[in-house]
Write an enzyme that holds these catalytic residues in place. Sequence first.
Site, PDB file in Angstrom:
ATOM      1  N   LEU A  33       0.844  -1.200   0.000  1.00 53.74           N
ATOM      2  CA  LEU A  33       0.000   0.000   0.000  1.00 53.74           C
ATOM      3  C   LEU A  33       0.875   1.244   0.000  1.00 53.74           C
ATOM      4  O   LEU A  33       1.874   1.314   0.720  1.00 53.74           O
ATOM      5  CB  LEU A  33      -0.925  -0.012   1.212  1.00 53.74           C
ATOM      6  CG  LEU A  33      -1.864  -1.226   1.321  1.00 53.74           C
ATOM      7  CD1 LEU A  33      -2.768  -1.077   2.534  1.00 53.74           C
ATOM      8  CD2 LEU A  33      -2.686  -1.397   0.061  1.00 53.74           C
ATOM      9  N   ASP A  72       1.703  -3.613   5.739  1.00 52.82           N
ATOM     10  CA  ASP A  72       0.778  -3.334   4.644  1.00 52.82           C
ATOM     11  C   ASP A  72       1.220  -4.042   3.363  1.00 52.82           C
ATOM     12  O   ASP A  72       0.979  -3.568   2.265  1.00 52.82           O
ATOM     13  CB  ASP A  72       0.682  -1.830   4.409  1.00 52.82           C
ATOM     14  CG  ASP A  72       2.039  -1.209   4.082  1.00 52.82           C
ATOM     15  OD1 ASP A  72       3.067  -1.863   4.340  1.00 52.82           O
ATOM     16  OD2 ASP A  72       2.067  -0.070   3.583  1.00 52.82           O
TER      17      ASP A  72
END
Length: 746
Positions: A357, A399
């Site tokens: 991300l 992430d």
Amino acid sequence: MPTSLEKLLHEAGAYLGRRATFAPAILAAVVALIVFVLADHQRQARLNADERAEVAEKITSLAARLQTNLIGDIMLLQGIVAGIAVNPTMDEAEYARLSAQVLQTPSQLKIITAAPNLVVRWVYPTHGNEKVIGLDYRTDKQQHDGAMAARNSHNIVLVGPIHLVQGGEGFIARTPVYITDGRAQTFWGLLSGVIDVEKLYSDSGLTTTDLDIAISSPAASANAKNVFYGDASILDRDPMFASLDMGYGRWTIAGTPKSGWGSHNNMTVFRLAAGAVCLAVVVPMLWAGSLARSRQKTIVKLRERESDLMLARQDMEYQSLHDPLTELPNRRYLDRLLASEYLRPERTLLSLIHVDLDAFKEVNDSKGHAGGDTVLRVTASRLRDVIGPDDVAMRIGGDEFVIATRGDNPKAFVSLAHSIVRELSTPILVDGVECKVGASAGVAWQRENGDVAHLLGNADLALYEAKRQGRGQAEVFTSKLGDAARATKKLGDEIEAAIERNELVPYFQPQFDVNTHSIVGVEALVRWDHPERGILAPAQFLSVAEERGWSSAIDRLVLQRSLFELTRWDAAGMYVPRISVNVSAQRLVELANRWELSSLVFQRGRLCFELLESISFEGQSAAFQASIQNVKELGIDIEIDDFGTGHASILSLLELRPRRLKIDRQIVMPITQSTSQRRLVSSIVEIGRSQNIEIVAEGVETMEHASILRDLGCHVLQGYAFARPMSSEEFMRFYEARKQAGQHVA
């Protein structure tokens, strides 16, 4: 008749038999004691946790009440500000009428002063506050900084508690008043409200609480010297904290029970009950007959426990292979999958898509961990929707996600990666607000049915390239990319090792007075003393160091080594008036926030921080502005480097108020041939002189440059015409040679 030996053996056997009879009871007693201790500890821990939770709730309530009262006071002041903005020519009677109406409203305000053009003209009520009238904020040392901060920032400034001119203590909330005339805004002056300290504390419940309270400012500090309410020793009693962030001031409230932690946790009844339970377990064990009757029950319980353990083992196995937040398989699952090569289906290629991300940290910082968890769960759901039924999506940490897929067409792998990036680019709703997170992806697959040992590493290299290319896209691993990435990684690893081995050293380029050519300072420039390649310039390693996040570590190292060398030169009788060190905006904030500057040893005025103009000073955070102020208060000069090539404007110069401007070498070099460049340098010099800012010219390559720059009004020269960057030892020899030749050295 039995012999003495036989009698002794018989008595010994009987003794051991009696001991064996009590063995189960002894064992039960030991187990009961252990259970008692564990239960007591658990009970005590739960009571302590409940007590801390209760104290935290009270602290939060006090913080909310205190914040509400302060905001209410500020809102009342804003009413008068609005009145002045509408009628800037109001007289004292009208001002007194407005102030009287405000003070009639229940609040903690007790005095309101108006200072047109920063000089107090009106105060309400006047009686008892006559000393305030005529106070000039521009010349009063106690009031100057707060008044200037309110005027320059266009924001409310809350200071205190401070000693008031008319006597007593109070908080002062200052708000600037601007008059709008068409499109222009004119500064009218300041409106200040004195907040009654004791009434504020009383109305907020601080004087009636059953807690010991300490309040400090700012919120990021827990230093005892910043405590302005309560006893600073509370900070050493493991207190609970709550923060107040009102936009114009940040405080931290710390609190503990007045009678101390754990004073109300009465364990006597619990311990008596637990002791009774333990005895109830131990006493039956003394009855021999109960052993036989409990045997069958024990067997049944063991079988039940075995079944429970089997279920628990299966659950633990599942949990060990899955992420509890997203319920996706985890990194351990991926390792097992790669070890099995995805069950090795024939005539298909295994591909890994590594997804990261892009803006997750920003969401986590702004929305907290709960907001970050929402993003991760939504991301996992979207990955399940976009992948095929035979594909596997995994969260391998933070992430980062990995999708394993199989097929015989690499184009399908790339298409899937682009679909994932597009899907994750859709904003995610967090706390009712849309947050655009986005993602980057790296794709790698088996080449010619090769092994999968390096497959995840290759996908990671492709992901790194995608982020380097600007994020929000997917990149495919190639052998060329692998070679380049490995070379960059190797250089990055070497830089990391160089930092640990202190191979990064400062070089020093002297700066000279434009008229006398005496040494007036040096600039510290980082160099890498590579064990194999020799001295390396920043261009050969600094960009990689910045990508790997080591800029702050390098700044710290150069600063510490430079101050050490400055002390060393002083000890050798070499007086260098000042030393300049390059510092990034991020590093400047870190230095101020972590109080690292207070541990540095230097004389006021002899240390300068050079800030690159390319960081753009306009719109910087309040933390950056506060850091600049802290640095100046410690006696450290601020210089703007490479002026004329970045983003700085006249407005940002007025706000930052640096000590010096350094004209970039790209502007200085052409002045011997270009009249327009000379006019440009002359304009910069005039800007500096108008603001009492010294001008330093870089890139002085010839004495013709030096002569022109002197005529244009520059103050300090730096360049190869006088000296190149050199090590500390070389600089000491350079300094001594000039001294022996009778040249000015300082």
